[in-house]
Each structure stands twice: as structure tokens, then as C-alpha cells.
Design an enzyme around this catalytic site. Structure first.
Site, PDB file in Angstrom:
ATOM      1  N   LYS A 114     -51.254 -23.750  13.519  1.00 29.85           N
ATOM      2  CA  LYS A 114     -51.863 -22.486  13.127  1.00 29.85           C
ATOM      3  C   LYS A 114     -50.792 -21.404  13.169  1.00 29.85           C
ATOM      4  O   LYS A 114     -50.374 -20.958  14.235  1.00 29.85           O
ATOM      5  CB  LYS A 114     -53.003 -22.072  14.061  1.00 29.85           C
ATOM      6  CG  LYS A 114     -53.820 -20.908  13.478  1.00 29.85           C
ATOM      7  CD  LYS A 114     -54.614 -20.130  14.519  1.00 29.85           C
ATOM      8  CE  LYS A 114     -53.881 -18.945  15.053  1.00 29.85           C
ATOM      9  NZ  LYS A 114     -53.587 -17.881  14.047  1.00 29.85           N
ATOM     10  N   GLU A 139     -44.971 -19.964  25.855  1.00 30.69           N
ATOM     11  CA  GLU A 139     -43.810 -19.069  25.840  1.00 30.69           C
ATOM     12  C   GLU A 139     -44.315 -17.719  25.396  1.00 30.69           C
ATOM     13  O   GLU A 139     -44.742 -17.543  24.261  1.00 30.69           O
ATOM     14  CB  GLU A 139     -42.730 -19.607  24.900  1.00 30.69           C
ATOM     15  CG  GLU A 139     -41.386 -18.927  25.100  1.00 30.69           C
ATOM     16  CD  GLU A 139     -41.094 -17.889  24.050  1.00 30.69           C
ATOM     17  OE1 GLU A 139     -41.120 -16.686  24.409  1.00 30.69           O
ATOM     18  OE2 GLU A 139     -40.851 -18.250  22.889  1.00 30.69           O
ATOM     19  N   CYS A 178     -39.118 -11.598  21.487  1.00 33.14           N
ATOM     20  CA  CYS A 178     -39.550 -11.658  22.885  1.00 33.14           C
ATOM     21  C   CYS A 178     -38.360 -11.644  23.830  1.00 33.14           C
ATOM     22  O   CYS A 178     -38.478 -11.234  24.986  1.00 33.14           O
ATOM     23  CB  CYS A 178     -40.415 -12.896  23.117  1.00 33.14           C
ATOM     24  SG  CYS A 178     -39.653 -14.444  22.594  1.00 33.14           S
ATOM     25  N   GLU A 229     -43.908  -4.397  27.283  1.00 30.73           N
ATOM     26  CA  GLU A 229     -43.218  -4.920  26.109  1.00 30.73           C
ATOM     27  C   GLU A 229     -43.586  -4.091  24.881  1.00 30.73           C
ATOM     28  O   GLU A 229     -44.726  -4.101  24.433  1.00 30.73           O
ATOM     29  CB  GLU A 229     -43.587  -6.389  25.878  1.00 30.73           C
ATOM     30  CG  GLU A 229     -42.803  -7.030  24.749  1.00 30.73           C
ATOM     31  CD  GLU A 229     -43.121  -8.504  24.588  1.00 30.73           C
ATOM     32  OE1 GLU A 229     -42.200  -9.287  24.293  1.00 30.73           O
ATOM     33  OE2 GLU A 229     -44.300  -8.887  24.746  1.00 30.73           O
TER      34      GLU A 229
END
Length: 479
Positions: A176, A252, A286, A380
Site C-alpha cells: 500500500k 520505521e 525522517c 518533527e
């Protein structure tokens, strides 16, 4: 012309069962460029059933490692041959500069298949001779059906990072892709069929998360492994869903990478790598070095050089080869990132360089004067925004670097070898880069600590996750 991309289920490119579609928007033009099949839980179930049948009854898990490797190498050949189309697709889908998709993402995607194809053929199992008349050894059989949920920031590359080891070890996959960047997943599945991957082995289903394809895949008892890259709160939801079926998972997730520059560093080298660490892919990484700690002795000099380098980056149309900073991936994400710029100013920080650009673009931004506990330092942002803070000594730098909910990676710049080893050991992260950034060896473990992840992938770590290690014990004593 608006292009069309369907699901790929059991070897066929198909529409959604209910005919639903959605549009993928070019973030530079801010106009739809593709129509994509919008999946539902029913489509996810169709794909999972196809993968289950291909694993339980099909040839793929029963091939030799060498046979599978040959097919995966053909797929890598096709990725390289079709590299321009693949690169332009990801650039159009999410705004990544074409120089990055063409020069990095496509070659690395092919390399992922080549590496894991070869790794599966040469990695030895263990043997355990026993003095008591018994002999034990291990086998690494495929785990089964893998649900692979990929992010939007490196669409093709991260899809192949998940698909390649899963296929190399004999699993079947339901992929996906992120709804913001769906197109290259369909292209990958088309190429896989052309390379000779049997029907049902690699399936692609487009759709959303909660109440849609993502939730159906993570809750399915027919799925044997879940591998996910994305935002930490989404990872928590996936973990909760997987727990109900005791499905092993690899997560992750987010990061807030610390980049530590000591006074003895080569400043030219440190500035160059630090620019890459935060502004690659428009900061939508990231692993980005979004917290930049600079020793006070060189702070002013470093900041001047860094701001000058940031302002020199070429901002513009991501389809132009010279562009280094393109738009953010979506209007929603642009609003999030620019909201942090406003928040920084309200909290008393200063924007030294950058800020809002045209359309959905954010210029390479440098923030100073923020505190260690400010939200722009702790959360973040996932855009081309770096927060620079001074420090006085090594212990202070390590404490500040570890003072975050995340633990994906860190960077440090120093010419003191002992300090490099000392600080690397003290940082609570999955990867430390010293005097560099984003240099990968696919044999090494990749993943994060704390809110940045669960588990590791890469080399033998991928084998451990995508297989069911089995102990076989033989009685070899005379009758």
C-alpha cells in the site's frame, strides 16, 4: 493528459470493486495529474487473498534462491531501463527535485533488488554439531504474506526497500503506497510482472489508512508480517492492530535528528554535509538533521556560512534539472510546516533565512534563538527548516541530542577520533553518521529507538524479519 493508475491484484491491473477513484495532485502545478483507483477494505481483502494463494499454492516460495534472484535482477534491469519515467512520476507526484529521483532514488531502487537477490543466495545458515550424537542446523523459510505500507517522501525507493527483501526470501506482498504518491507503485508492479514475478506475488492496493486499505491490511489475520515506514502515531495504531493477531512488525517512524558540530570540525565539510542533511528532498526526510547543535567557539562563523549556503540553493520547478528545492508534497503538509514557522516566531525565536516561498514552497529556513524545550526543537517538522542551537562542551551536546522523544539517527562533525567514538556510543539512536550524512551500506541495521521505531531491517536483519527461522535437530547416533 490525466494518467490513470489502478490496483494490481493477482497479476492484473484492475479498478476498485466499487469503481471509486481519487486524484493525485502535482504539488508544483497544484493541479491533478493522475486518476488513481481508490481502494476499500474489500479491495485489500482481494489482494490479501491473492497473496495468500500465491504463497500457499504458487511457485514463488518453492523456487530456489537462484531462480528468484534471476527474476529480481531482471526487475532491476527494467527499473534502470525505465528510470526516466519512474523518476518523473515521483517528482510529479510529490515535488521531489528530478535530480534526486533520477540520480538517487531510481538507482537505489534497482540496487535494493540486486542486493537482496544476491544476499539471499549467499547468506549461510547456522549449524550446531553436538557431541552427544545429535546435529542441529537452521533453516530460514519465508514467513508468508507481507503487508508493506510505504511513505510518500521516497515513494519508489522505500517501496523497493520493503518489497525486495520480502520477495527475495520467498514471501508474497501486498503493497500500500501513500495516497499522496501512489503512481510509482503501480509502475513497479507492472515491471515486476514483465520481469516474470508470478501473479499474486506482488500486489498493489491504493487507498487511505483508517477505515480503508491500511486498516484492513494491518487487521487481517491472513497477513504474516507488517512493515511500515511513516509517522509515529500511525505506527502506534498499526502496532495496536497487529497485536490482536500477534503479527510481527517492523516500524520505521519519525525522527528529529541531532547534528552536532564541534569546534575542531572541518567547517567547510560540516556546512556542506549539514546542508544536505536538512534540505535534501525539501527537508521531507525522517533522517533529516533538523536540530543543529554548534559549539559556541565556532557558532557565529558556522551560522554565517550555513545561511549563505542555504540561500544559494536553487528553488523552483522540481522537473528542472537545476532545482534543489521544490514544493512540499501537499497543501496540507505546506500548512503544517508554515505553521511551525509562525509558532517559532511567537515563541521568541528568529528566522535568520528562508520562510514562505511561492505556492506550496518553503524556502530553506534557518531558525535561531529557540529553546531546547520549544516545540520547533522537539517536534518533527518534516520540511526544509533547521533549528540551530549553541553548546559549550561534549556532555552538554550529548544531553541535548538525546533530549527528544525520537531516536532514529544523528550526525557529528569532529576531527577527534576518540570523541567520535565516545559520542557515537552515547547517542541513543539507530544510526550515527560521522563527518557525513545518508551514506548507506545495505548490510547494516536500519531503524530507530524510542518513538522512531521497532526492529531493524537491512542485510541479515531483513532476513530475520521476513523469514521464520527454524531449528532442525537430527539424531545421527548409530542405531
Amino acid at each position: 493528459m490525466v494518467e490513470s493508475f489502478g490496483h494490481v491484484i493477482d497479476g492484473q491491473e484492475v479498478p476498485s470493486a466499487d469503481g471509486s477513484t481519487f486524484q493525485s495532485v502535482d504539488p508544483w502545478e497544484r493541479e491533478p495529474w493522475a486518476t488513481v483507483a481508490l481502494g476499500s477494505p474489500a479491495d485489500a481483502d482481494r489482494a490479501t487473498a491473492a497473496a495468500r494463494n500465491a504463497f500457499d499454492s504458487g511457485p514463488w516460495p518453492r523456487m530456489s534462491y537462484a531462480e528468484r534472484a534471476g527474476i529480481l535482477h531482471r526487475l532491476a534491469d527494467l527499473i534502470e531501463a525505465g528510470g526516466e519515467r519512474l523518476a518523473l512520476t515521483d517528482t510529479t507526484d510529490m515535488g521531489k527535485p528530478i535530480a534526486e529521483t533520477r540520480g538517487h532514488d531510481v538507482p537505489r531502487s534497482a540496487q535494493n533488488f540486486r542486493f537482496f537477490a544476491d544476499h539471499s543466495t549467499v547468506t549461510a545458515a547456522e549449524r550446531f554439531p553436538m557431541a552427544s550424537g545429535f546435529h542441529a542446523y537452521t533453516e530460514y523459510g519465508p514467513a508468508g504474506v507481507v503487508a508493506a505500507i510505504a511513505p510518500w517522501n521516497f515513494p519508489l525507493m522505500m517501496e523497493t526497500w520493503k518489497v525486495a527483501p520480502a520477495l527475495a526470501w520467498g514471501n508474497t506482498v501486498v503493497l500500500k503506497p501513500a495516497e499522496q504518491s501512489p503512481a510509482s507503485a503501480t509502475l513497479l508492479a507492472r515491471l515486476a510482472l514483465e520481469a516474470g514475478v508470478p501473479p499474486g506475488v506482488l500486489n498493489v492496493v491504493h487507498g487511505y489508512g483508517p477505515g480503508s486499505v491500511g486498516q484492513a491490511l494491518t487487521e487481517s489475520p491472513a497477513v504474516d508480517r507488517i512493515t511500515f515506514t511513516g509517522e509515529s502515531n500511525t505506527g502506534r495504531a498499526i502496532s495496536a492492530a497487529a497485536a490482536r493477531n500477534l503479527t510481527p512488525l517492523s516500524l520505521e517512524m519519525g525522527g528529529k535528528g541531532a547534528n552536532i558540530v564541534f569546534a575542531d570540525a572541518d567547517l567547510e565539510q560540516a556546512v556542506s554535509w549539514s546542508i544536505k542533511a536538512i534540505y535534501t528532498n525539501n527537508g521531507q526526510v525522517c533522517l533529516a538533521g533538523s536540530r543543529l547543535y554548534v559549539q559556541r567557539d565556532v557558532y557565529r562563523q558556522f551560522v554565517e556560512r550555513f545561511c549563505a549556503a542555504a540561500e544559494a540553493l536553487v528553488v523552483g520547478d522540481p522537473k528542472e534539472a537545476t532545482t534543489q528545492i521544490g514544493p512540499l508534497a501537499s497543501e496540507e503538509h505546506h500548512e503544517k510546516v508554515t505553521g511551525y514557522l509562525d509558532l517559532a516566531v511567537r515563541d521568541g525565536a528568529r528566522i535568520l533565512s528562508g520562510g514562505r516561498g511561492e505556492g506550496w514552497t518553503v524556502l530553506p529556513t534557518v531558525i535561531a534563538g529557540a529553546g531546547q524545550r520549544d516545540r520547533v526543537t522537539q517536534e518533527e517538522i518534516f520540511g526544509p527548516v533547521v533549528v540551530i542551537l549553541p553548546f559549550d562542551d561534549e556532555d552538554e551536546a550529548v544531553r541535548a541530542a538525546n533530549d527528544t522523544p525520537y531516536g532514529l539517527n544523528a550526525m557529528l562533525f569532529t576531527t577527534d577520533l576518540s570523541r567520535a567514538h565516545r559520542v557515537s556510543r552515547a547517542l541513543r539512536v539507530g544510526t550515527v553518521w560521522t563527518n557525513c550524512f545518508f551514506v548507506r551500506d545495505l548490510r547494516a541495521p536500519f531503524g530507530g529507538a524510542k518513538n522512531s521505531g521497532v526492529g531493524r531491517e537491512g542485510g541479515n536483519f531483513s532476513r530475520e524479519f521476513f523469514t521464520e527461522p527454524k531449528a532442525v535437530v537430527m539424531n545421527i547416533a548409530p542405531a
